[in-house]
Design a protein around this motif. Structure first.
Motif, short mmCIF file in Angstrom:
data_model
loop_
_atom_site.label_atom_id
_atom_site.label_comp_id
_atom_site.label_asym_id
_atom_site.label_seq_id
_atom_site.Cartn_x
_atom_site.Cartn_y
_atom_site.Cartn_z
N GLY A 137 0.83 -1.02 0.01
CA GLY A 137 -0.44 -0.19 -0.10
C GLY A 137 0.93 1.52 0.09
N GLY A 138 0.31 2.27 -0.15
CA GLY A 138 1.04 3.11 0.35
C GLY A 138 0.66 4.64 1.53
N GLY A 139 -0.13 3.93 2.44
CA GLY A 139 -0.18 5.04 3.72
C GLY A 139 0.16 5.34 4.10
N ASN A 140 1.88 4.93 4.41
CA ASN A 140 2.66 5.68 5.25
C ASN A 140 3.02 7.17 4.06
N PHE A 141 2.59 7.38 3.16
CA PHE A 141 2.41 8.45 2.63
C PHE A 141 1.02 9.47 2.34
N TRP A 142 0.51 8.22 1.37
CA TRP A 142 -0.80 8.62 0.83
C TRP A 142 -2.38 8.40 1.23
N ARG A 143 -3.44 8.50 1.73
CA ARG A 143 -4.47 7.82 1.37
C ARG A 143 -5.48 8.19 0.45
N GLY A 144 -6.25 7.74 0.05
CA GLY A 144 -6.84 8.11 -1.48
C GLY A 144 -8.09 8.69 -0.05
N ARG A 145 -8.16 9.52 0.48
CA ARG A 145 -8.92 9.86 0.98
C ARG A 145 -8.29 11.03 2.00
N GLY B 254 -1.83 8.38 -4.01
CA GLY B 254 -1.69 7.18 -3.57
C GLY B 254 -1.21 5.83 -4.16
N MET B 255 -1.46 5.71 -5.68
CA MET B 255 -1.09 5.19 -6.23
C MET B 255 0.71 4.91 -6.25
N LEU B 256 0.98 6.51 -6.79
CA LEU B 256 2.63 6.56 -7.24
C LEU B 256 3.22 6.65 -5.61
N GLY B 257 2.18 6.63 -4.18
CA GLY B 257 2.53 6.03 -3.31
C GLY B 257 3.35 4.88 -2.90
N THR B 258 2.37 3.72 -3.55
CA THR B 258 2.41 2.38 -3.65
C THR B 258 4.30 1.85 -4.30
N VAL B 259 4.07 3.01 -5.90
CA VAL B 259 5.26 3.07 -6.83
C VAL B 259 7.13 3.16 -5.59
N MET B 260 6.93 4.20 -5.08
CA MET B 260 7.66 4.58 -4.15
C MET B 260 7.80 3.64 -3.17
N ASN B 261 7.04 3.04 -2.16
CA ASN B 261 7.08 1.66 -2.05
C ASN B 261 7.81 0.43 -2.59
N GLY B 262 7.29 0.47 -3.37
CA GLY B 262 7.80 -1.16 -4.09
C GLY B 262 9.51 -1.00 -4.24
N LEU B 263 9.32 0.76 -4.99
CA LEU B 263 11.26 0.91 -5.14
C LEU B 263 11.67 1.04 -3.90
N ARG B 264 11.49 1.43 -3.27
CA ARG B 264 12.43 1.40 -1.46
C ARG B 264 12.27 -0.58 -1.62
N ILE B 265 11.58 -1.14 -1.60
CA ILE B 265 11.39 -2.71 -1.15
C ILE B 265 12.38 -3.32 -1.82
N GLN B 266 12.15 -3.14 -3.30
CA GLN B 266 12.64 -3.85 -4.00
C GLN B 266 14.46 -3.58 -4.39
N GLY B 267 15.26 -2.11 -3.81
CA GLY B 267 16.57 -1.60 -3.32
C GLY B 267 17.09 -2.82 -2.95
N PHE C 199 4.09 -5.58 -7.05
CA PHE C 199 3.24 -4.89 -7.84
C PHE C 199 3.00 -4.20 -7.41
N SER C 200 3.22 -2.80 -8.39
CA SER C 200 2.77 -1.06 -7.60
C SER C 200 2.04 -0.70 -8.12
N ALA C 201 1.82 0.67 -7.34
CA ALA C 201 0.67 1.45 -7.75
C ALA C 201 -1.32 0.44 -8.83
N GLY C 202 -1.17 0.29 -7.99
CA GLY C 202 -3.15 -0.46 -7.47
C GLY C 202 -3.32 -1.88 -8.87
#
Length: 237
Positions: free
Chosen positions: A51-59, A73-86, A127-130
């Motif tokens: 998810g991306g709730g550590n940066f932003w939630r849709g609501r 929020g979707m972009l937040g999940t990409v940042m998280n995905g990149l962090r885990i990948q790294g 899987f990122s960006a929801g």
């Protein structure tokens, strides 16, 4: 160890932020990735939805429309995905980050057959960006991707709870934990473990779910060995 060959691990964005509740906690992320590595080295094909709730939630957005807020929020999940990948790649693991929104400079576009092939080759797929669409949660993304790739189970890591209760155990001392539940019971009891879209999708397609406490990341490994850890959900038992 239970006979699960391919799993989808669903992580909330908050799980990456530790006690701070925002951004990244390096120690927490290292611990999570160490346990993901353990699963991968045991021959389990691991796909991750974060998810991306550590940066932003849709609501979270009050001065913009819901669709725009969800896109953030979707972009937040990409940042998280990149962090885990790294972190996983620093640990020597082969990974692929796939996004539902095209951003080919940083990740592959999500293509179902390509994702399955990556898993078959032992790569960890993130899987990122929801779903790539507003109004759908990352819980729904996890359910959808699990069905698309033919996963055997969804592991749903929750912060602050070790399973599914009849009411919030952080508020009510008399909350009762369920060891097993059906999806129909979750919907009937209006238990907020996943949104109703995700729950219905799993119910209609009989996708097994294990809910466990991610505050101790080793639980994602222990849950395979300890039938009493967490809550197990199926259409029927």
């Amino acid at each position: 160890m239970q006979d699960f060959k391919r799993i989808v691990l669903k992580l909330s964005g908050e799980a990456l932020s530790g006690k701070a509740g925002f951004g990244f906690d390096d120690e927490v992320i290292d611990n999570i990735c160490t346990n993901i590595k353990t699963l991968s080295l045991r021959g389990i094909e691991v796909a991750i939805v974060v998810g991306g709730g550590n940066f932003w939630r849709g609501r979270s957005g009050t001065n913009i429309d819901r669709a725009s807020s969800d896109n953030i929020g979707m972009l937040g999940t990409v940042m998280n995905g990149l962090r885990i990948q790294g972190t996983l790649e620093e640990m020597g693991l082969d990974t692929r980050l796939m996004t539902a929104i095209s951003m080919t400079e940083v990740a592959e576009p999500y293509i179902r057959r390509r994702a399955i092939r990556h898993l078959e080759k032992g790569r960890i797929v993130i899987f990122s960006a929801g779903t790539g669409l507003p109004y759908f949660s990352t819980d729904t993304t996890a359910s959808l991707r699990a069905l698309e790739i033919g996963a055997d189970v969804i592991l749903l890591g929750k912060t602050g709870t070790d399973g599914i209760y009849d009411k919030d155990p952080n508020v009510y001392d008399d909350a009762v934990k369920f060891d097993k539940l059906t999806y129909k019971e979750i919907l009937q009891r209006q238990l907020k473990i996943m949104d109703t879209t995700a729950t219905s999708l799993c119910m209609d397609n009989d996708m097994p779910l294990i809910v466990f406490n991610i505050d101790d990341p080793s639980n994602m490994v222990k849950v395979f060995e300890d039938q009493d850890l967490g809550t197990r959900v199926k259409e029927s038992f």
